[in-house]
Design a protein around this motif. Structure first.
Motif, mmCIF file in Angstrom:
data_model
loop_
_atom_site.group_PDB
_atom_site.id
_atom_site.type_symbol
_atom_site.label_atom_id
_atom_site.label_comp_id
_atom_site.label_asym_id
_atom_site.label_seq_id
_atom_site.Cartn_x
_atom_site.Cartn_y
_atom_site.Cartn_z
ATOM 1 N N HIS A 108 -1.349 -7.619 -7.109
ATOM 2 C CA HIS A 108 -0.386 -8.291 -7.981
ATOM 3 C C HIS A 108 0.101 -7.341 -9.081
ATOM 4 C CE1 HIS A 108 1.766 -11.468 -9.920
ATOM 5 N NE2 HIS A 108 1.018 -11.427 -11.014
ATOM 6 N N GLU A 109 -0.810 -6.535 -9.609
ATOM 7 C CA GLU A 109 -0.416 -5.533 -10.601
ATOM 8 C C GLU A 109 0.563 -4.541 -9.985
ATOM 9 O OE1 GLU A 109 -2.399 -1.892 -13.240
ATOM 10 O OE2 GLU A 109 -3.686 -3.355 -12.226
ATOM 11 N N TRP A 110 0.288 -4.116 -8.747
ATOM 12 C CA TRP A 110 1.202 -3.210 -8.054
ATOM 13 C C TRP A 110 2.573 -3.856 -7.876
ATOM 14 C CZ3 TRP A 110 -2.065 -1.104 -3.318
ATOM 15 C CH2 TRP A 110 -3.070 -0.254 -3.813
ATOM 16 N N TYR A 111 2.563 -5.122 -7.511
ATOM 17 C CA TYR A 111 3.831 -5.828 -7.288
ATOM 18 C C TYR A 111 4.667 -5.846 -8.566
ATOM 19 C CZ TYR A 111 7.130 -9.512 -6.059
ATOM 20 O OH TYR A 111 8.279 -10.229 -5.823
ATOM 21 N N GLU A 112 4.013 -6.154 -9.670
ATOM 22 C CA GLU A 112 4.740 -6.238 -10.940
ATOM 23 C C GLU A 112 5.266 -4.877 -11.381
ATOM 24 O OE1 GLU A 112 1.895 -8.279 -13.493
ATOM 25 O OE2 GLU A 112 3.131 -10.093 -13.301
ATOM 26 N N LYS A 113 4.598 -3.810 -10.980
ATOM 27 C CA LYS A 113 5.039 -2.457 -11.347
ATOM 28 C C LYS A 113 6.021 -1.869 -10.338
ATOM 29 C CE LYS A 113 0.967 -1.147 -14.055
ATOM 30 N NZ LYS A 113 -0.172 -0.197 -14.178
ATOM 31 N N GLY A 114 6.310 -2.628 -9.271
ATOM 32 C CA GLY A 114 7.285 -2.162 -8.295
ATOM 33 C C GLY A 114 6.725 -1.250 -7.224
ATOM 34 N N TYR A 115 5.414 -1.240 -7.070
ATOM 35 C CA TYR A 115 4.803 -0.415 -6.033
ATOM 36 C C TYR A 115 4.892 -1.071 -4.657
ATOM 37 C CZ TYR A 115 2.487 1.768 -10.108
ATOM 38 O OH TYR A 115 2.206 2.368 -11.311
ATOM 39 N N LEU A 116 5.147 -2.361 -4.640
ATOM 40 C CA LEU A 116 5.311 -3.119 -3.407
ATOM 41 C C LEU A 116 6.750 -3.616 -3.318
ATOM 42 C CD1 LEU A 116 2.102 -5.366 -3.569
ATOM 43 C CD2 LEU A 116 2.333 -3.092 -2.601
ATOM 44 N N PRO A 117 7.283 -3.801 -2.103
ATOM 45 C CA PRO A 117 8.645 -4.341 -1.983
ATOM 46 C C PRO A 117 8.757 -5.713 -2.641
ATOM 47 C CG PRO A 117 7.880 -3.440 0.113
ATOM 48 C CD PRO A 117 6.688 -3.463 -0.791
ATOM 49 N N LYS A 118 9.842 -5.917 -3.363
ATOM 50 C CA LYS A 118 10.016 -7.182 -4.082
ATOM 51 C C LYS A 118 10.090 -8.384 -3.141
ATOM 52 C CE LYS A 118 9.914 -6.127 -8.417
ATOM 53 N NZ LYS A 118 8.806 -6.671 -9.256
ATOM 54 N N ASP A 119 10.573 -8.145 -1.927
ATOM 55 C CA ASP A 119 10.686 -9.247 -0.969
ATOM 56 C C ASP A 119 9.563 -9.210 0.063
ATOM 57 O OD1 ASP A 119 11.441 -6.953 0.352
ATOM 58 O OD2 ASP A 119 13.155 -7.869 1.383
ATOM 59 N N ALA A 120 8.438 -8.603 -0.278
ATOM 60 C CA ALA A 120 7.365 -8.394 0.693
ATOM 61 C C ALA A 120 6.903 -9.691 1.356
ATOM 62 C CB ALA A 120 6.172 -7.703 0.025
ATOM 63 N N ALA A 121 6.869 -10.790 0.606
ATOM 64 C CA ALA A 121 6.349 -12.054 1.141
ATOM 65 C C ALA A 121 7.228 -12.644 2.234
ATOM 66 C CB ALA A 121 6.174 -13.068 0.019
ATOM 67 N N THR A 122 8.474 -12.197 2.314
ATOM 68 C CA THR A 122 9.386 -12.726 3.333
ATOM 69 C C THR A 122 9.979 -11.635 4.217
ATOM 70 O OG1 THR A 122 11.237 -12.618 1.770
ATOM 71 C CG2 THR A 122 10.027 -14.704 1.896
ATOM 72 N N SER A 123 9.709 -10.387 3.891
ATOM 73 C CA SER A 123 10.374 -9.273 4.565
ATOM 74 C C SER A 123 9.811 -8.995 5.960
ATOM 75 C CB SER A 123 10.240 -8.008 3.723
ATOM 76 O OG SER A 123 10.766 -6.889 4.416
ATOM 77 N N THR A 124 10.714 -8.677 6.870
ATOM 78 C CA THR A 124 10.330 -8.220 8.214
ATOM 79 C C THR A 124 10.715 -6.750 8.398
ATOM 80 O OG1 THR A 124 12.433 -8.989 9.137
ATOM 81 C CG2 THR A 124 10.578 -10.531 9.214
ATOM 82 N N THR A 125 11.020 -6.084 7.312
ATOM 83 C CA THR A 125 11.416 -4.670 7.373
ATOM 84 C C THR A 125 10.301 -3.833 7.974
ATOM 85 O OG1 THR A 125 12.824 -4.890 5.433
ATOM 86 C CG2 THR A 125 12.140 -2.659 6.033
ATOM 87 N N GLY A 126 10.659 -3.002 8.946
ATOM 88 C CA GLY A 126 9.683 -2.093 9.518
ATOM 89 C C GLY A 126 9.778 -0.736 8.844
ATOM 90 N N TYR A 127 8.652 -0.063 8.766
ATOM 91 C CA TYR A 127 8.612 1.276 8.185
ATOM 92 C C TYR A 127 8.203 2.236 9.288
ATOM 93 C CZ TYR A 127 9.037 -1.118 3.740
ATOM 94 O OH TYR A 127 9.485 -1.900 2.704
ATOM 95 N N ASP A 128 9.215 2.888 9.847
ATOM 96 C CA ASP A 128 8.974 3.773 10.982
ATOM 97 C C ASP A 128 8.053 4.920 10.581
ATOM 98 O OD1 ASP A 128 9.631 6.140 12.830
ATOM 99 O OD2 ASP A 128 10.664 4.471 13.814
ATOM 100 N N TYR A 129 7.072 5.174 11.444
ATOM 101 C CA TYR A 129 6.116 6.252 11.159
ATOM 102 C C TYR A 129 6.828 7.580 10.901
ATOM 103 C CZ TYR A 129 2.355 3.277 13.016
ATOM 104 O OH TYR A 129 1.456 2.268 13.231
#
Length: 488
Positions: A250-271
């Motif tokens: 949660h601390e990471w989320y608030e600092k922007g270390y996690l995608p803001k839409d992570a809870a709904t996102s289906t974005t893939g991160y290609d290796y």
């Protein structure tokens, strides 16, 4: 390789008829008087060299089974769970399909019983080639309803790091042994790389916790201690260690270390792309360190650090399974295909590595050593973790004899989870489980992705879980687990 605590979640399609028209039924056909087409449904995109690979694979397959023609049918990862669910619930007569929700669907009677084929029939050789821990994990009331991919029978969840940014910012990832340990690294990426996700996650991400297993799969927030020191079933979100990790996220989320839409996102991160710095992976002995990650990324030297303990677990036994529809018209032929995929090196290696001379070549055929060629790249090979017995795969010439010995020794030394072999009967708690799943689907992604403040959110969730019947479920499953442990 990738597990994320088996993140694929079964769901129903809006239009059953439309989906079945796209992926069911019609694959079970005969091709001429002496050929039977065995359909094999799997998640992922069709490889660009599929026609050439399947032709070579069928040529090899027919040396042993001349009457069988294999036909692989690919369904995108984003659609597979939904379409598979419809195939299963509608009783579609597919021959082989990559399994989702094994215990639940097996107990519903969706799959053909493989037991006799495995122990006394056409797949006996393949059965004997598989680590016994898999069969413990798949046996339900003395019956087996799926065939496992013999590979990472134990594994560890790990945090993996993109070498592009390790090198660029001279980062030391060797001291990362928990989520919290990665905080300063993520801060560096956030400060210097505005277009890069410091921690690339989405809605299906699941928090990893040390030495825990899910007796009802991770669609439900109930866990037990893998070590067996604690035999009680717990709500994972009530455990102090979980709440500590959630606070970090949660601390990471608030600092922007996690995608803001992570809870709904289906974005893939290609290796292979530099759109991410850290990601969560599951790594086991057949990955030969970071070799599998390198292959998946087209050669990037991805580094990883384990954050969970290694166990031969119920979850790992069910990571990659193939089942036969109870209504399949070609059960014996489907079992023969599974037997071949798990005993015929030339067949399996053709499917996994691609075409000899194009995707790979031998450097030492006698030892099964190969090197990949310029045409070995994403889109031209299939994941070994989901296809067949990894023990008969050729190994790259970068995989040393010492690495193979480490693989084998580590498998022998790995402990079995206390829960291995426990598949509870959920007949009397179906209503409660449905209610719990609905509650958990609402709160789980918000908590695991750091989106929600953990403590108040857990309190709200727990109140709704209580109304949904979680106390009854815990009591029911606890009783079964105690009886299971007493018989060990």
């Amino acid at each position: 390789m990738k597990q994320w605590r088996k993140v694929l979640i079964a769901g129903m399609a809006a239009s059953m008829a439309l989906i079945l028209g796209a992926c069911g039924g019609s694959g079970n056909s005969s091709t001429g008087a002496n050929k039977v087409t065995v359909s094999m449904y799997m998640p992922g995109d069709q490889t660009k060299n599929y026609k050439e690979v399947i032709a070579a694979a069928n040529k090899q397959l027919q040396k042993k089974y001349p009457n069988i023609q294999l036909d692989m049918k690919f369904i995108g990862w984003g659609d597979y769970t939904q379409k598979y669910s419809v195939m299963v619930t509608s009783g579609d007569s597919y021959d082989l399909a990559f399994v989702q929700q094994y215990p639940t669907n097996a107990q519903k009677g969706a799959y053909a019983d493989m037991t006799d084929y495995l122990k006394n029939g056409v797949a006996k050789k393949a059965y004997e080639a598989v680590d016994p821990a898999y069969w413990k994990g798949l046996t339900i009331k003395d019956k087996i309803y799926a065939f496992p991919v013999n590979a990472n029978v134990f594994a560890q969840n790990a945090l993996a790091f993109n070498p592009t940014f390790i090198k660029k910012y001279n980062l030391d990832v060797s001291k990362v042994h928990s989520y919290a340990d990665a905080t300063e690294l993520l801060a560096t990426i956030k400060k210097n790389e505005p277009n890069v996700a410091p921690f690339g996650i989405g809605k299906d991400f699941k928090l990893s916790d040390k030495a825990l297993e899910y007796p009802l799969t991770n669609n439900f927030p109930l866990v037990v201690d893998s070590s067996g020191k604690d035999t009680k079933i717990h709500n994972i979100y009530d455990l102090p260690e979980t709440q500590k990790n959630l606070a970090v996220l949660h601390e990471w989320y608030e600092k922007g270390y996690l995608p803001k839409d992570a809870a709904t996102s289906t974005t893939g991160y290609d290796y292979a792309e530099d759109t991410w710095f850290m990601r969560q992976e599951t790594v086991g002995p057949f990955d030969y360190g970071n070799t599998a990650l390198k292959n998946a990324s087209g050669g990037k030297d991805i580094q990883y650090q384990p954050i969970t303990d290694p166990y031969k677990s119920e979850a790992q036994s069910q990571v990659a399974l193939w089942a036969i529809s109870k209504s399949s018209k070609h059960k014996k032929e489907a079992m023969q295909v599974l037997n071949a995929l798990n005993t015929d090196p030339k067949l399996l290696n053709t499917i996994v590595w691609g075409i000899q001379g194009k995707q790979w070549k031998f450097t030492d055929e006698k030892k099964g050593k190969i090197e990949t060629l310029k045409d070995y790249k994403p889109g031209y090979f299939m994941g070994a973790w989901m296809m067949g017995n990894n023990a008969i795969l050729y190994t790259q010439n970068t995989v040393t004899d010492a690495m193979i010995k480490t693989r084998d020794d580590s498998i022998k030394a790995a402990k079995e989870s206390a829960m291995l072999g426990f598949n509870p009967d959920t007949t009397s708690i179906k209503t409660e489980l449905s209610n719990i799943a609905n509650v958990y689907s609402k709160y789980g992604p918000l908590l695991d992705t750091g989106t929600a403040d953990p403590i108040p959110t857990i309190k709200k969730m727990d109140a709704e879980l209580k109304t949904a019947g979680i106390d009854k479920v815990i009591s029911n499953v606890q009783k079964q687990y105690d009886e299971f442990l007493a018989k060990k």
